[in-house]
Structures are given as structure tokens and as C-alpha cells.
Design an enzyme around this catalytic site. Structure first.
Site, mmCIF file in Angstrom:
data_model
loop_
_atom_site.group_PDB
_atom_site.id
_atom_site.type_symbol
_atom_site.label_atom_id
_atom_site.label_comp_id
_atom_site.label_asym_id
_atom_site.label_seq_id
_atom_site.Cartn_x
_atom_site.Cartn_y
_atom_site.Cartn_z
ATOM 1 N N ARG A 93 -0.301 -0.555 -2.255
ATOM 2 C CA ARG A 93 -1.491 0.211 -2.642
ATOM 3 C C ARG A 93 -2.612 -0.139 -1.653
ATOM 4 O O ARG A 93 -2.655 -1.244 -1.097
ATOM 5 C CB ARG A 93 -1.921 -0.123 -4.072
ATOM 6 C CG ARG A 93 -2.370 -1.550 -4.271
ATOM 7 C CD ARG A 93 -2.931 -1.807 -5.655
ATOM 8 N NE ARG A 93 -3.510 -3.152 -5.700
ATOM 9 C CZ ARG A 93 -4.216 -3.627 -6.703
ATOM 10 N NH1 ARG A 93 -4.417 -2.875 -7.768
ATOM 11 N NH2 ARG A 93 -4.708 -4.852 -6.662
ATOM 12 N N ASN B 200 -8.311 -3.625 2.448
ATOM 13 C CA ASN B 200 -7.180 -2.753 2.737
ATOM 14 C C ASN B 200 -7.564 -1.756 3.828
ATOM 15 O O ASN B 200 -8.742 -1.573 4.141
ATOM 16 C CB ASN B 200 -6.764 -1.983 1.475
ATOM 17 C CG ASN B 200 -5.896 -2.798 0.541
ATOM 18 O OD1 ASN B 200 -5.109 -3.633 0.978
ATOM 19 N ND2 ASN B 200 -6.051 -2.559 -0.750
ATOM 20 N N THR C 269 2.476 -11.367 -0.601
ATOM 21 C CA THR C 269 2.439 -11.523 -2.057
ATOM 22 C C THR C 269 3.634 -10.828 -2.693
ATOM 23 O O THR C 269 4.122 -11.255 -3.742
ATOM 24 C CB THR C 269 1.123 -10.972 -2.647
ATOM 25 O OG1 THR C 269 0.943 -9.618 -2.220
ATOM 26 C CG2 THR C 269 -0.071 -11.830 -2.240
ATOM 27 N N CYS D 33 5.099 -7.741 3.180
ATOM 28 C CA CYS D 33 4.039 -8.014 2.214
ATOM 29 C C CYS D 33 4.263 -9.422 1.679
ATOM 30 O O CYS D 33 5.290 -9.688 1.046
ATOM 31 C CB CYS D 33 4.065 -6.994 1.077
ATOM 32 S SG CYS D 33 2.847 -7.324 -0.211
ATOM 33 N N ASN E 121 3.263 -7.246 9.433
ATOM 34 C CA ASN E 121 2.085 -6.940 8.629
ATOM 35 C C ASN E 121 0.879 -7.273 9.512
ATOM 36 O O ASN E 121 0.651 -8.449 9.829
ATOM 37 C CB ASN E 121 2.105 -7.837 7.397
ATOM 38 C CG ASN E 121 1.439 -7.265 6.161
ATOM 39 O OD1 ASN E 121 1.339 -7.956 5.157
ATOM 40 N ND2 ASN E 121 0.992 -6.034 6.188
ATOM 41 N N CYS F 143 -3.966 -11.218 -0.032
ATOM 42 C CA CYS F 143 -2.930 -10.792 0.916
ATOM 43 C C CYS F 143 -2.291 -12.046 1.505
ATOM 44 O O CYS F 143 -2.967 -12.815 2.206
ATOM 45 C CB CYS F 143 -3.554 -9.934 2.015
ATOM 46 S SG CYS F 143 -2.395 -9.442 3.304
ATOM 47 N N GLY F 144 -1.012 -12.275 1.209
ATOM 48 C CA GLY F 144 -0.341 -13.497 1.637
ATOM 49 C C GLY F 144 -0.158 -13.596 3.139
ATOM 50 O O GLY F 144 -0.491 -14.620 3.757
ATOM 51 N N ASN F 145 0.369 -12.537 3.756
ATOM 52 C CA ASN F 145 0.539 -12.559 5.208
ATOM 53 C C ASN F 145 -0.824 -12.595 5.910
ATOM 54 O O ASN F 145 -0.983 -13.251 6.944
ATOM 55 C CB ASN F 145 1.329 -11.333 5.680
ATOM 56 C CG ASN F 145 2.797 -11.447 5.336
ATOM 57 O OD1 ASN F 145 3.370 -12.532 5.299
ATOM 58 N ND2 ASN F 145 3.426 -10.310 5.080
#
Length: 260
Positions: free
Chosen positions: A190, A65, A201, A199, A13, A74-76
Site C-alpha cells: 500500500r 511512501n 516488514t 518488503c 526495495n 519500513c524494514g528495508n
């Protein structure tokens, strides 16, 4: 104007990182952000992240995004931003920062892995063929039989733009169980409007959803994503999930400049 940027990736990511503590970046220019994230005409990335000053924490995370629009957590990206903050000497091995979904704590281990505390999860909606929950971003989680051959983009887009989630849509995760504490997943995101290699999250949502469905009793769950491996741990009490941590690599790729 020459824009200095850094590129980071967490299990594939990838993100364009910009030190915006001096607040020079034109944050409302969605076309510019989309251009910078474009893999053919720009730098390339699943998103763009600004590191900014915050009066009460180590820094602020502002996430966009790849379509140029500011988005949910965004976790990563959060884990990569922690690694970026260390490179900038904003922090050492511990961080507290603010993001769109609130306050986050993170640590960088001796192995370089970044562990990021995610938001608590109190509500998980279980339907006949899927689970929906918000882990800082909305996530649809669905078990499928043949994950390797499953058409993620086509099926993910159909659900994302379908009647379930309205105009805002949702991220869509397809899951296969490997053993009692390990799951493989693939995610349609999305804002990217395609499958991404990972991803954060989404991995968090899958771990919690699989526990809710009774597929695992583990409180530390291994997630195989297309770009590597993540670990999600949590504490569960009376259906509430707290002390939720997302752990995995966050790696510097390169530094450069681009004319804007």
C-alpha cells in the site's frame, strides 16, 4: 533550490535518502515527495526517507511512501537508513534510532549486511485462508500454489481495497514454501499500490506467520524476495515473538542533486 540526495536499495526495495539534520526539507509537501519518488519525472524510489536528529538516539527515521504520504515502519528502509547513517559518519557499526513504531537497534556486520531489530509481535490473527499481523506495518499473509505466475498487483489490490481492512488497507503478501526453513514471497505494498521487489516488514510478517501456522519450527527463516534474500530470526515464548531481527543487504547506489 538544489536538493542533494542519496539513493539506496535493500534487495531491490529502493529509497531516496535525504540528510535532514538541518531541517531544511519541506516535509508537508506531499506533491514534491511523490515527484521525487517518480521513476519517470523524478529520481525514482519506493519511498523517501529523511534522516533527522533525535535527542535520545543516534537519529530519527521519517519515512514516506512513494505517493508522498508519511507512512508506517519500513524494514528495508530502516536497514538502508542505518547504512546511510554510517556513510554520513553519524554512526559506526551500531545504531539506535527512533521511527514511527518506536525504538530500533541495528548492527552492520563485517560482510556489510545490516541486521535490524523489529518490534515485538504479540498478536497474530489466523483466519481460514490468511494470517494478519502488524510488524511495524500491517500485513496480510496468504499461501498460494503458483507464486511465480500469480497476478500480485490485481489480487493484492483486490484484498487491500476489499472489505477486510477498511479505508486504511493493508500490505498483502503471497507465499510459497520452499523447504522447512525457506519461503518465497511477493508483496503488494500500500502507498506504492503495486508489487515491490522486496518488503522488510512483509518478510518479517511471513516468517512469523509461517511459524504460527506450523509450516516451520525454525527460529531463523530464509526469505526469497524478488530482489534477493533476507533472513528473519526471533525468539518465541508462549505465542509471543521477541528479539525479532531482519537481516540483509543495504547498498548505496548513487548520489546526486535535483532542482526543486
Amino acid at each position: 533550490m538544489q536538493l542533494e540526495f542519496y539513493k539506496y536499495q535493500g534487495t531491490g526495495n529502493d529509497f531516496v535518502m535525504i540528510d535532514n539534520r538541518s531541517e531544511f526539507f519541506p516535509k508537508e509537501n506531499t506533491k514534491l515527495i511523490a515527484h521525487l519518488c517518480d521513476r519517470r519525472f523524478g529520481i525514482g524510489g519506493d519511498g523517501l526517507i529523511l534522516l533527522e536528529n533525535d535527542p535520545e538516539t543516534d537519529f530519527k527515521m521519517v519515512y514516506y511512501n512513494s505517493d508522498g504520504n508519511q507512512s508506517s515502519m519500513c524494514g528495508n528502509g530502516g536497514r538502508c537508513l542505518v547504512a546511510f547513517a554510517k556513510k554520513l559518519q553519524v554512526i559506526e557499526n551500531n545504531a539506535t534510532f527512533i521511527a514511527t513504531d518506536g525504538l530500533h537497534h541495528a548492527t552492520i556486520g563485517d560482510d556489510g549486511l545490516v541486521s535490524l531489530q523489529m518490534i515485538d509481535v504479540a498478536e497474530v490473527k489466523v483466519s481460514s485462508d490468511h494470517v494478519f499481523l502488524n510488524t511495524g506495518s500491517p500485513h496480510h499473509v496468504q499461501l498460494v500454489d503458483d507464486l511465480e505466475k500469480y497476478n500480485i498487483k490485481e489480487n493484492g489490490a483486490a484484498i487491500r481495497y476489499g472489505n477486510l481492512y477498511g479505508k486504511a488497507g493493508s500490505n498483502i503478501n503471497f507465499v510459497k514454501q520452499i523447504n522447512d526453513s525457506t519461503f518465497s514471497l511477493r508483496t503488494y505494498e500500500r502507498g506504492v499500490e503495486d508489487e515491490t521487489l522486496s518488503c522488510g516488514t512483509g518478510a518479517t510478517a511471513v516468517a512469523i506467520a509461517m511459524n504460527v501456522l506450523g509450516k516451520t519450527e525454525a527460529s531463523s527463516i530464509n526469505l526469497n524476495v524478488e530482489g534477493g534474500k533476507l533472513v528473519v530470526s526471533f525468539e518465541k515464548k508462549e505465542g509471543q515473538f521477541s528479539k525479532v531481527f531482519l537481516k540483509g543487504p543495504a547498498e548505496f547506489v548513487f548520489k546526486g542533486s535535483i532542482e526543486i
